[in-house]
Design a protein around this motif. Structure first.
Motif, PDB file in Angstrom:
ATOM      1  N   LEU A 105      -0.968  -3.069  -0.610  1.00  0.00           N
ATOM      2  CA  LEU A 105      -0.591  -1.854   0.094  1.00  0.00           C
ATOM      3  C   LEU A 105       0.088  -2.182   1.408  1.00  0.00           C
ATOM      4  CD1 LEU A 105      -3.636   0.531  -0.421  1.00  0.00           C
ATOM      5  CD2 LEU A 105      -1.422   0.589  -1.548  1.00  0.00           C
ATOM      6  N   LEU A 112       5.245  -0.317  -4.345  1.00  0.00           N
ATOM      7  CA  LEU A 112       4.121   0.505  -4.769  1.00  0.00           C
ATOM      8  C   LEU A 112       4.123   0.666  -6.282  1.00  0.00           C
ATOM      9  CD1 LEU A 112       4.313   3.368  -2.118  1.00  0.00           C
ATOM     10  CD2 LEU A 112       2.698   1.472  -2.147  1.00  0.00           C
ATOM     11  N   ASP A 120      -2.865   3.378  -6.309  1.00  0.00           N
ATOM     12  CA  ASP A 120      -2.851   2.325  -5.295  1.00  0.00           C
ATOM     13  C   ASP A 120      -4.099   2.305  -4.415  1.00  0.00           C
ATOM     14  OD1 ASP A 120      -0.336   0.966  -5.748  1.00  0.00           O
ATOM     15  OD2 ASP A 120       0.646   2.811  -5.111  1.00  0.00           O
TER      16      ASP A 120
END
Length: 371
Positions: free
Chosen positions: A5, A10, A293
């Motif tokens: 992250l 992503l 995520d």
């Protein structure tokens, strides 16, 4: 493809891009088939959402195009931004951005007209890929030459407000100022004057024209602002998801109010429309980002990631591959077995499966069309 992250690409962005392209590659066929097979009011209403209004209004299918542009903007801080951090010159990145923009314009012209030589008067130059290319290019130029998020916010606001004011104060000759009909609005008139070739709607309007690219640049900038926030904010991932949800909801609320004075209109990419789809795009990204995520639930998204990694290729593929023929070659027996009225539904699922299998093969071979 595990991502870190704040520093790497992503995973949720690839999944959301694939979710977006799923509807382009045939997902909408499922709901149209259910509507035809059952004639049920519920499925009829869902099928209706997978068509475009003739002029004013908003349906789910109107989101697909601007969501892709928004996603392209989100990726900018992770691609162009990372190159800047590594010391790449702005001039070099500018050349790359401009090249990518014009390649997309060229692909859009090919998508519309094929590879045959035609008179310019018979060609359509406005296109989905062309709109993405130009809006991406100008949004990225703004990104390259502005250092603060606040300045980019001002740019986006000025583009949306400026576009509204121009259409509010002008019109085609013979129409009153502020006329927003298909013939009377200034954006269509501008395209009739300056966009070469033929226009999409009776040669009087093109939904991917030149002038209505102005607010589309703001759509790209909203994506860039979102990507910059996700990449650079010191907030925790949970807090980022919450902030993104709040921002998306706020934009939707503003759009609903703006719709009263400047109606939702994908054909004109009206400022209210750009604000609405920007808000919905933020809400969708917040959900995907949080689930994939932040919480780490990635396996379910693999289906969409496979699509998202070759989005331009699958969009262009219909001009070079007869997907209907290919689907029938493999699964005509199944659609015949399903019979009426559900044969068309079986075909819709098989149609998607054949395309996905093709994309999965490319994914495993690490073959990706990069522009």
């Amino acid at each position: 493809m595990s991502q870190t992250l704040g520093s790497q690409r992503l995973y949720s962005l690839d999944a959301l891009r694939g979710f977006d392209m799923f509807w382009i590659m045939g997902g909408e066929r499922i709901f149209h088939a259910l509507s035809k097979a059952t004639d049920n009011p519920f499925w009829n209403s869902l099928s209706h959402q997978f068509s475009h209004p003739d002029w004013n209004g908003f349906r789910f299918y109107d989101l697909i195009f601007p969501l892709f542009l928004f996603i392209a903007g989100v990726a900018t801080p992770y691609s162009v931004g990372r190159q800047l951090e590594k010391g790449a010159s702005r001039q070099k990145l500018l050349r790359r951005v401009v090249k990518r923009g014009f390649v997309l314009v060229l692909l859009g012209i090919i998508y519309n007209n094929g590879l045959s030589i035609q008179p310019i008067s018979e060609m359509r130059f406005g296109s989905v890929l062309g709109r993405i290319g130009l809006a991406y290019m100008f949004a990225n130029i703004i990104y390259l030459y502005t250092k603060k998020q606040s300045i980019r916010v001002i740019w986006a606001g000025c583009l949306l407000l400026g576009y509204w004011l121009i259409l509010l104060c002008t019109a085609a000759p013979g129409f009153p100022a502020g006329d927003l009909t298909i013939e009377g609005n200034f954006a269509s008139y501008f395209d009739r004057l300056f966009l070469p070739g033929k226009l999409y709607v009776n040669n009087i309007h093109d939904p991917e024209g030149l002038f209505s690219t102005i607010p589309a640049i703001a759509t790209g900038l909203l994506g860039i602002l979102t990507g910059g926030f996700l990449k650079n904010s010191p907030l925790s991932p949970n807090a980022k998801a919450v902030r993104l949800l709040a921002a998306g909801a706020a934009l939707v609320a503003v759009a609903l109010v703006w719709n009263i004075a400047f109606p939702f209109n994908k054909n004109l990419w009206s400022s209210s429309f750009a604000t609405l789809v920007g808000g919905i795009s933020m809400l969708l990204l917040a959900v995907f980002y949080y689930i994939i995520d932040v919480k780490g639930y990635k396996k379910w998204a693999f289906f969409f990631v496979v699509i998202g990694m070759n989005s331009i290729l699958i969009y262009m593929s219909g001009h070079f591959i007869d997907w209907k023929y290919s689907t029938n070659a493999f699964f005509e027996w199944l659609t015949e077995l399903a019979g009426d009225p559900y044969g068309i539904l079986a075909f819709a699922f098989c149609y998607i499966a054949v395309k996905w299998a093709f994309l999965y093969f490319l994914y495993k071979k690490k073959v990706f069309l990069r522009v």
